[in-house]
Write a protein that holds these residues in place. Sequence first.
Motif, PDB file in Angstrom:
ATOM      1  N   ALA A 180       0.933  -1.386   0.088  1.00  0.00           N
ATOM      2  CA  ALA A 180      -0.076  -0.040  -0.027  1.00  0.00           C
ATOM      3  C   ALA A 180       0.972   1.288   0.035  1.00  0.00           C
ATOM      4  CB  ALA A 180      -0.865  -0.020   1.141  1.00  0.00           C
ATOM      5  N   ASN A 181       1.979   1.268   0.656  1.00  0.00           N
ATOM      6  CA  ASN A 181       2.802   2.360   0.753  1.00  0.00           C
ATOM      7  C   ASN A 181       4.156   2.346  -0.235  1.00  0.00           C
ATOM      8  OD1 ASN A 181       3.921   0.577   2.314  1.00  0.00           O
ATOM      9  ND2 ASN A 181       4.900   1.846   3.894  1.00  0.00           N
ATOM     10  N   HIS A 182       4.068   1.805  -1.448  1.00  0.00           N
ATOM     11  CA  HIS A 182       5.087   1.599  -2.426  1.00  0.00           C
ATOM     12  C   HIS A 182       5.619   2.957  -2.949  1.00  0.00           C
ATOM     13  CE1 HIS A 182       3.034   1.962  -6.031  1.00  0.00           C
ATOM     14  NE2 HIS A 182       2.016   1.372  -5.325  1.00  0.00           N
ATOM     15  N   THR A 184       5.714   5.881  -1.515  1.00  0.00           N
ATOM     16  CA  THR A 184       6.335   6.614  -0.397  1.00  0.00           C
ATOM     17  C   THR A 184       7.771   5.749  -0.072  1.00  0.00           C
ATOM     18  OG1 THR A 184       4.474   6.931   1.037  1.00  0.00           O
ATOM     19  CG2 THR A 184       6.543   7.102   2.073  1.00  0.00           C
ATOM     20  N   ASP A 201       4.922  -2.364  -7.780  1.00  0.00           N
ATOM     21  CA  ASP A 201       5.127  -1.962  -6.230  1.00  0.00           C
ATOM     22  C   ASP A 201       6.327  -3.017  -5.863  1.00  0.00           C
ATOM     23  OD1 ASP A 201       3.097  -3.947  -7.135  1.00  0.00           O
ATOM     24  OD2 ASP A 201       2.483  -4.054  -4.661  1.00  0.00           O
ATOM     25  N   ASP A 231       3.421  -1.687   4.357  1.00  0.00           N
ATOM     26  CA  ASP A 231       2.017  -1.682   4.504  1.00  0.00           C
ATOM     27  C   ASP A 231       1.446  -2.602   3.332  1.00  0.00           C
ATOM     28  OD1 ASP A 231       2.242  -0.394   7.105  1.00  0.00           O
ATOM     29  OD2 ASP A 231       1.659   1.416   6.040  1.00  0.00           O
TER      30      ASP A 231
END
Length: 298
Positions: A180-182, A184, A201, A231
């Motif tokens: 989910a936070n790839h 960032t 990702d 995440d």
Amino acid sequence: MCGIVGLHLRNPDLHPRLGEMLAEMLGEMQDRGADSAGIAVYGNPAWAPPGHGCISLLELEVVPDEVSATLSSALGVTVSAQTIDVTLVASAAVTADELLAAARAAYPHALVAGFGSDLTVLKGVGAPRELTESWGLAAASGWQGVGHTRMATESAVTSSGAHPFAVGPEQCLVHNGSFANHATIRRELRAAGVEFDSENDTEVGARFVAHQLAAGKDVETALKEVCATFDGFYTLLVSNRDSFAVVRDAIACKPAVIAETDDWVAMASEYRALAKLPGVANARIWEPEPEVVYAWTR
């Protein structure tokens, strides 16, 4: 969905059968993703001769003879090159870093699918069973193999978007799930000087692990850092020429099963991919626990 398979052989008598077993395992995962597939094979002398640096290149519209001549001239040694479906595989009696540097200088737009001693990475678009046949995988030998069948959700269906992502020397990573936070983490890695080839990702996960290993951490520590940083939902298999490791996220909603005998260790998204392995009836079989790193060393 996507499907993961991996096979680490402990018994040298089984090395000639690595490709045969890996092809069967990957074919069983076709229903989990049939838009593209890829493999990483360690130790097949027909693709990666012992003592040679080896590279796998994609998106290179040059015939193997021309690649061989160009890189041989640049390095002053004979470079062997062959095309296996859409992947160009080259090897020479130099280090993989030297061969890779020469290839990047000569073909800056080529995509590096994998590099290192003993490693060959092949990728393609299409059904996994058809791809393994076009690669001649069943005839490959070696001590370790990793495979992935992809159902694309995060990026385009291309050979370059297929797994494995092999971004460090003799390293590769395959992934079922999504981070989910790839975005960032990609920004943070770019700020640290890490370059990317795609918006996938999974490449972020592979670059993160490679960055950790390059800093001197072992595979188990690197994967614990993945659990602390990323995440999302994921099952990961990470390998290099001497190790084979599996980890799942804290919820462990993406399926995985591991089987182990004295002759081999195997992992897959579903048991049916393991069902025809020799001696599986006597194997220790379990589902990996959330955020526990399972690792084996050659």
